[in-house]
Design an enzyme around this catalytic site. Structure first.
Site, short mmCIF file in Angstrom:
data_model
loop_
_atom_site.label_atom_id
_atom_site.label_comp_id
_atom_site.label_asym_id
_atom_site.label_seq_id
_atom_site.Cartn_x
_atom_site.Cartn_y
_atom_site.Cartn_z
N GLY A 242 -7.25 12.61 16.22
CA GLY A 242 -6.20 12.55 17.22
C GLY A 242 -4.99 11.75 16.77
CG HIS A 503 4.24 -9.11 -10.47
ND1 HIS A 503 4.25 -9.38 -9.12
CD2 HIS A 503 5.51 -9.33 -10.92
CE1 HIS A 503 5.47 -9.76 -8.76
NE2 HIS A 503 6.26 -9.75 -9.85
#
Length: 524
Positions: A242, A503
């Site tokens: 849903g 990173h």
């Protein structure tokens, strides 16, 4: 044919003598029959023999009933391990609900609608000016269908590569080692087999007194193929299906209201995550009516009249919308398989009962996927498909750790989790510690301008062993994999925290959440 089969299965003078005597009598009888009658009778016998031979049972090591994620993976694995395997699928296309009318087409629409939303509302902030952004829904649907079709044909190619016999038809078990297959043209095949795997998946759970027409009152199947964007939509059920489909149509311009029976959305997710999730979706223009139940939905004119009331009863209200999506869950698809006739045990809901090797109470019959206990997830069914075949070939080798089966909701942001929730740990009386890290403090998320959500770890208070990982944020479905692997190997939060993460990446938020669990994070 009976005489020949008996003779070929071993020496038998009785059958040989009988066959010889029968042939001699037939020769004497033929001598008194006119030639044209003899020739015609011989032709008839040839046709009868050919028909008998064509309908003779086909021998297999394994028959898989159902070509969805569990079934086709099991069939391929069986082929790889040398089993003579047949997979029968009634849909006419492999991939099951997931590939044809579930996981894959919904992700195609989620991806496309997210790009449409970005172009319309977020590109300008990135310095990208796009004027008069318009939706071409037919093209969006066509692209979705083309990608689904490419994947289904790809599975057929894998079947050929691994020598799996693919039958397009409906399978019915007529004996512990026999399956009748009714083909699309109405013809039938009888297959003998040493092993049977039931992998028939699930179907939409209907709501009493609400008739799904797949036009205005739709299931997830109909919601994937609407001809136009409805001005308004009610979604009955605040679960995965849903919320995903509601997100799609909300992004494309529909006013979406979710009516949920309980007081929270995303059943199964951690409570804190579910609460944050609802707030984010509300900011994305999705409405929620919690603790409410729909008592009727009736098509009237060009729309649907929806009546709902409090979950406990009373306070009845009515609203009119263009489309209603019924998304209260799914139920096992086990009707018409002949299970009762062979004595396979099931629950009242049709869930097939199996042991840890996926074997039913009938020794030669096993079952996997949505039709057995456990979460109705495609990847769970795939793992079971591999495990059950391995156990057939090498008894005792098939194994699945259900504590490390992840769940994902593919909205934006995504929600993903694995292991225990905080509520489950409290209920079990397990002492735990929590570590959290927000994406607002993650450099990559901030740079991308997509920093809603957080990572939450739950670890054993004494041993630091990771018990649960919960992520709401960008690419959560991808980020959860490292936590699944860590839990599979019994890792601690410190193990993850001391593992180098590149990173700048979103995965650093996972590392920092681990650091927050056993100590302190660096960037928050």
């Amino acid at each position: 044919p009976m005489t020949i089969r008996s003779f070929s299965s071993g020496p038998c003078i009785f059958y040989f003598s009988k066959m010889f005597a029968t042939t001699r009598v037939a020769s004497i009888q033929r001598a008194s029959i006119p030639r044209e009658t003899s020739v015609r009778s011989h032709s008839i016998r040839q046709r009868l023999n050919a028909r008998s031979y064509a309908s003779a049972p086909i021998e297999n090591d394994l028959i898989v009933i159902g070509g969805g994620p569990g079934g086709y993976v099991a069939a391929i694995k069986a082929g790889q391990l040398g089993l003579k395997t047949t997979c029968v699928e009634f849909r006419g296309k492999l991939g099951g609900t997931c590939l044809n009318v579930g996981c894959i087409p919904s992700k195609a629409l989620l991806n496309a609608s997210h790009k449409f939303e970005d172009a319309k509302h977020h590109f300008a902030a990135q310095g990208i000016k796009v004027e008069n952004v318009q939706l071409d829904l037919p093209t969006m649907m066509k692209t979705k269908d083309e990608r689904v079709s490419g994947l289904t044909s790809g599975i057929e190619g894998l079947f050929k590569k691994n020598k799996v016999n693919y039958v397009k038809g409906k399978g019915e078990i007529i004996g512990p080692n026999q399956v009748k297959m009714v083909l699309a043209d109405g013809s039938e095949q009888i297959h003998n087999t040493k092993n049977i795997i039931i992998a028939t998946g699930s179907e939409v759970t209907p709501l009493p007194n609400i008739k799904i027409d797949e036009q205005r009152i739709v299931s997830s199947t109909g919601a994937l193929s609407l001809k136009s964007v409805p001005k308004s939509m009610v979604v009955i059920g605040g679960g995965v299906i849903g919320l995903e489909m509601g997100s799609v149509w909300s992004r494309l311009g529909s006013e979406v209201t979710v009516i949920e029976f309980t007081d929270r959305i995303a059943a199964g997710a951690d409570g804190e995550v579910a609460k944050a999730f609802q707030k984010i979706l509300a900011k994305q223009r999705m409405g929620f009516k919690m603790g409410a139940k729909v008592t009727s939905a009736v098509a009237k004119g060009d729309g649907v009249e929806v009546t709902y009331e409090d979950a406990k009863g009373g306070n009845s209200q009515t609203m009119n919308v263009d489309v209603v999506l019924v998304a209260i869950g799914r139920r096992p698809y086990t009707e018409g398989l002949g299970l009762k006739s062979v004595g396979v045990k099931m629950t009242e809901r049709g869930v097939i009962q199996v042991d840890k090797t996926f074997r039913t109470n009938v020794e030669s019959i096993r079952a996997i996927g949505d039709c057995v206990p456990g979460p109705m997830l495609a990847h769970k069914a795939e793992e079971e498909g591999i495990a059950v075949v391995e156990d057939i070939v090498h008894p005792g080798s098939g194994h699945i750790n259900y504590d490390t089966v992840p769940s994902v909701i593919y909205t934006h942001p995504e929600v993903a989790w694995v292991g225990k929730t905080e509520e489950e740990l409290k209920q079990a009386g397990i002492k735990y510690k929590i570590g959290k890290f927000p994406f607002l403090a993650n450099s990559r998320a901030k740079t991308n301008g997509d920093a809603e959500g957080f990572v939450k770890f739950l670890a054993d208070a004494e041993t630091d062993r990771l018990l649960g990982a919960h992520i709401i944020g960008p690419d959560a479905g991808e980020l959860i994999a490292s936590s699944v692997l860590a839990m599979e190997y019994g890792a601690s939060s410190e193990d993850i925290a001391r593992t180098c993460h590149a990173h700048p990446t979103l995965s650093e938020a996972v590392k920092e959440a681990a650091m927050a669990t056993y100590g302190k994070p660096i960037h928050f």
